[in-house]
Design an enzyme around this catalytic site. Sequence first.
Site, PDB file in Angstrom:
ATOM      1  N   GLY A 249       0.826  -1.202   0.000  1.00  0.00           N
ATOM      2  CA  GLY A 249       0.000   0.000   0.000  1.00  0.00           C
ATOM      3  C   GLY A 249       0.857   1.248   0.000  1.00  0.00           C
ATOM      4  O   GLY A 249       2.073   1.202  -0.189  1.00  0.00           O
ATOM      5  N   HIS A 250       0.196   2.387   0.245  1.00  0.00           N
ATOM      6  CA  HIS A 250       0.871   3.680   0.222  1.00  0.00           C
ATOM      7  C   HIS A 250       1.090   4.243   1.613  1.00  0.00           C
ATOM      8  O   HIS A 250       1.387   5.426   1.752  1.00  0.00           O
ATOM      9  CB  HIS A 250       0.079   4.674  -0.633  1.00  0.00           C
ATOM     10  CG  HIS A 250       0.029   4.315  -2.086  1.00  0.00           C
ATOM     11  ND1 HIS A 250      -0.584   5.113  -3.034  1.00  0.00           N
ATOM     12  CD2 HIS A 250       0.511   3.249  -2.768  1.00  0.00           C
ATOM     13  CE1 HIS A 250      -0.474   4.544  -4.229  1.00  0.00           C
ATOM     14  NE2 HIS A 250       0.181   3.407  -4.087  1.00  0.00           N
ATOM     15  N   GLY A 251       0.907   3.433   2.638  1.00  0.00           N
ATOM     16  CA  GLY A 251       1.192   3.874   3.992  1.00  0.00           C
ATOM     17  C   GLY A 251      -0.023   4.399   4.721  1.00  0.00           C
ATOM     18  O   GLY A 251      -1.169   4.156   4.340  1.00  0.00           O
TER      19      GLY A 251
END
Length: 422
Positions: A249-251
């Site tokens: 994911g992107h955090g």
Amino acid sequence: MFFIMFVLSLIFTGVSCSKDDMTSFNVVDFGAVDGGKTDSSQAFLEAWMAACNGEIAHVTSQVIVPEKMSFLVNPVTFSGPCKVKNINFLVFGTIIAPDSPSNWDEQDASEWVVFKTVSRLMVGGLGTIDGRGKGWWDQSCRGNPESKGCTKLAPTALKFLSCNDSSLRNIFITNSPQTHVLLHWSYGFVIDYVNIQSPESSPNTDGIHIHASHHLAITNSRIGSGDDCISVGDYVSYLDIVNIYCGPGHGISIGSLGSSGNVVQVENIRVINAILNRTTNGARIKTWQMGRGHVRGVTFENMRFISVKYPIIIDQNYCDIRGKCKELDTGVQISQVLYRGMYGTSFTDAAIVLNCSRVVPCYGISMEYIRLTPAITERRVTAECGNAYGQEFEVEPGPCLVQIKDGYKGAKSMAASPNISK
């Protein structure tokens, strides 16, 4: 942790009932058909209405989706307010979405399963909610921006609108066409022991997105998706995010905020005890230059990064198209942000990047006990700060911040630097 216990007590006061105080409504009894091929939406709605409109105001009503069964459900909204004091929606089996976007023709393409204006609701049950999003991903503008037939809007798997003193727990959510769980205009909501999984390549599939909601907790959950594991939108306050595993994911992101030039109000956000494994970003705050207002009172504490591209990021000059946004004389004020106990490895050189506004600098930034090292041994990691003021103690790499006593003079601008946090 007092706040989390307070919210839990709100949710479960009165929920534990004797059998005489509990009424259950099995969707099969209302005509739902096992097998995942026959539309069972009407049966689900009828079971919901029977549970919601119970005659005895003090009981708990339950909608039951039985185990070892699979039910096809078209877009559906479960509305309140309900007459019963508490209502549970228990998924022991599997709910699956239609596999073609054409099933949303002439319907709101942003919604699949919606709970609206329901208080003291609990959704859970150890079952599965499968959004079958591939058909939407294949036509997404995110992956095909030049395509004339591409789609920017796609359904959220679970949407909660104005659901107060409620919870989502012990559930598996997978393959949402877009965001998996969306929470809007709600108060006193707990998300606990939720497992969200979708491919890293799936576009715009945030795990959990929060907007215009207050006094919340997201705890003990595992999230992997094609976008932010957890994203915090505007008008959010008093949110605890505790014990989270994120990856892919992107955090965990606050923002992006202020894209329409609106006044931003985000405060008192805590992220404590998180593991981020091979994510694009780690702890991130991102705001657009045209926005106004503030983000303040944010804590990122005890976070472990495993080969994360950009572990710590503030970007006050966020731009969706790299290099296309000119520097403006406006911005969202970011202040009183604490980073404490952050350690692990960075996949890129830029382990710490605070890209703050020249006009509205970041201030009150505290960094304590941070140690970030390169994931690739022959490389080195750096800390880059622009217009960021605060204090550091035992930070590696560093130093980075401009000390408060030095004032604003001499701070460099990073507004023209590449947008690495997209």
